[in-house]
Design an enzyme around this catalytic site. Structure first.
Site, PDB file in Angstrom:
ATOM      1  CE  LYS A 121      -3.977   1.906   2.633  1.00  0.00           C
ATOM      2  NZ  LYS A 121      -4.813   1.677   3.595  1.00  0.00           N
ATOM      3  CB  SER A 127      -8.356   4.004   2.849  1.00  0.00           C
ATOM      4  OG  SER A 127      -7.468   3.154   3.686  1.00  0.00           O
ATOM      5  CB  SER A 153      -8.790   1.357   5.874  1.00  0.00           C
ATOM      6  OG  SER A 153      -9.501   2.525   5.644  1.00  0.00           O
TER       7      SER A 153
END
Lengths: 493, 95
Positions: A78, A156, A180
């Protein structure tokens, strides 16, 4: 053998050890899949040369024997994780061009274990969002598709979820501040675990809300989550909230035996307006756990309703403080200044240009709730409610509950752009079932549980006692075995 | 509690984010919607409840008060938008 990028971590590990496949072959298969995945917009900074180098090193290490389980496994990281010499932007324009001189502890531990980094994954800007529509890189698209609409992968960690579901990598890192990891995992039919607060070091992970943020793995099944989580956890002197506790062998705890375990079903998670299919799925999960020998009890977590409002005080407050560092001085973007502009104009123009609308909104809400005269009314009250939310969980654990079963999300994936004109609060409701877990610092896992009638995946969440990720993973493993979810999205991208 | 345009402008200023005057009414309205949602917290009886300080009961570790890092000026400055002669450069702060 199936296409190599479709392998799970455990399968690849075993094949690598038998010499049936090399890490370089796995890596090439993933790089090829990534190359053809532009429409998903999941990978945003690709590092193929670095990946090949790491894969060759991993192959040498495996050949020499005694390599860790994760050695040679190609991963996506990420964009929130700082990776040395590789763009790390938290999907924000304000960090445009930022290449850290250091490696986050979690991604560093994965590198030490011999994993291969394929590249950086798209996400909501500064991890603020539930649909991956706030990214400076543009929207991520869910590989699941049922009509001509592009669907959100959730957020997210939307790039991580999309990449794992589409088999662009074997697994990915995610982070979870209010849901998330778990919400995008549910929207894409994969597994994601947020460990207990303090299990993974936050050092080098771009901070959003420091008292809530935790990293965790996003994987194709529970076994992979156990293997990868173990490699990510552990004490780190550079994060003062990192727990100095031994990390167990989580995979060894996956016996599938949950006889005698007590599973709580919280009545407050029956939400008005929740689709009947989610109620049905939840009831099926309850029955499957019971059939596997667990004792099911109805429980109450009375302050559940107040978790989201408390979160939308605490998280923006911490964000407004954490994001004060983006000032155009030390890294990232600096606005062009007009003649006569001083340092305050530089700050104000830089932050107006660099932060997207949702980030600006949350920084300003946080500024407001921390400002003189409102601190007690909002911030301190929210922290008191947080104490009560945590106590709700402590009470049920003290009464003998081992884990709690809930839906992961109040709906399946929705169309990108469909929430564009909605009030921001409507978007926040996506995290209604996950956010309590962050406020209480507990471990929570989302596993795929079935498809809704339109053909989109839905997830169930299990919440565990603090530091008992091993037990939680085992309960999730037992449920996963009973459910037998094997569906994958059809390739259209 | 309601946020007017002047308060929205003050918050933007405190947050060091430039907001054009014409954008302030919409911003104030958004704040009011979010604060309206947050105000549900007033329903909770928090009498005698301590505000949470740490989510897991942990003592912060102590360490020797010694220098463990440093001497990497080039790395510290490597990402600066404007660095000169070993320093971060900014517009004039004091006349």
């Amino acid at each position: 053998m199936t296409e190599l990028n479709k392998l799970k971590i455990a399968e690849a590990r075993d094949a690598l050890r038998k010499g049936e496949v090399t890490s370089l072959e796995l890596t090439e298969a993933c790089l090829g899949a990534i190359e053809g995945s532009g429409k998903l917009n999941a990978f945003v900074h690709n590092t193929p040369d670095l990946a090949r180098e790491q894969a060759k090193a991993a192959d040498a290490r495996i050949k020499a024997g005694d390599a860790p389980d994760m050695c040679g496994i190609p991963l996506g990281i990420k964009d929130l994780f700082c990776t040395k010499g590789v763009e790390s932007q938290a999907a924000s324009n304000i960090l445009g061009g930022f290449k850290p001189e250091y490696e986050s502890t979690v991604s560093g531990k994965l590198l030490e274990a011999g994993t291969v980094m394929l590249g950086k994954l798209n996400m909501d800007e500064f991890a603020m969002g539930s649909s991956n529509e706030t990214s400076a890189y543009g929207n991520v698209v869910n590989p699941w598709k049922i009509d001509d609409r592009d669907l959100t992968p959730g957020g997210s960690s939307g790039g991580s979820a999309s990449a794992v579901a589409a088999d662009l990598c074997l697994a990915a890192t995610g982070t979870d501040t209010g849901g998330s990891i778990r919400q995008p995992a549910a929207f894409t039919g994969i597994t994601g675990i947020k460990p207990t607060y303090g299990r993974c070091s936050r050092w080098g992970v771009v901070a959003f809300a420091s008292s809530l943020d935790q990293a965790g793995p996003m994987t194709k099944d529970v076994r992979d989550a156990a293997i990868m989580l173990e490699a990510m956890c552990g004490h780190d002197a550079k994060d003062s909230t990192s727990a100095d506790l031994a990390v167990p062998n989580f995979e060894a705890m996956l016996t599938g035996d949950i006889k005698g375990k007590t599973i709580g079903i919280p009545k407050e998670y029956h939400m008005d307006g929740m689709p009947a299919e989610i109620e049905v799925l939840w009831a099926e999960g309850r029955k499957l756990l019971q059939d596997a020998g667990a004792k099911i009890v109805d429980i109450s977590l009375p302050h559940t309703k107040y978790a989201l409002p408390a979160y939308y005080v605490i998280a923006p407050a911490e964000a407004s403080s954490n994001l004060a560092r983006y000032d155009g001085v030390r890294y990232g973007h600096r606005a062009k200044l007009a003649a006569g502009d001083g340092i305050n104009e530089m700050y104000e123009k830089t932050r107006a240009e660099g932060f997207g609308p949702e980030v600006q909104r949350r920084v300003m809400i946080g500024t407001y709730v921390l400002s003189a005269g409102f601190y007690d009314a909002y911030y301190n009250r929210a922290r008191k409610v947080r104490t009560l939310i945590k106590k709700d969980f402590e009470d049920v654990f003290a009464a003998g509950v081992d884990a709690i079963l809930t839906p992961a999300t109040p709906s399946s994936a929705f169309g990108l752009g469909e929430m564009k004109d909605a009030d921001p609060v409507q978007m926040y409701l996506n995290d209604v079932f996950t956010v309590t877990v962050n406020l209480a610092g507990l471990p929570g896992i989302s596993i795929p549980a079935g498809l809704d009638k339109s053909g989109l995946p839905l997830g169930l969440q299990l919440i565990g006692r603090p530091w008992e990720e091993g037990d939680l993973l085992n309960t999730a493993y037992a449920l996963e075995q009973s459910i037998g979810f094997v569906e994958k999205p059809n390739k259209w991208w | 509690m309601s946020i007017d345009i002047a308060t929205a402008a003050k918050v933007a200023k405190l947050a060091r984010i430039k907001v054009e005057d014409e954008a302030l009414p919409a911003l104030a309205e958004e704040f009011n919607n979010i604060l309206g949602f947050i105000e549900q917290l007033n329903e909770v009886d928090v009498e005698g409840v301590d505000p949470m300080v740490s989510v897991t009961p942990m003592r912060l570790k102590r360490r020797v008060d010694g220098v463990t890092d440093g001497d990497q000026q080039d790395k510290v400055l490597a990402n600066a938008p404007d660095a000169r002669e070993g320093f971060f450069a900014v517009p004039k702060v004091v006349e």
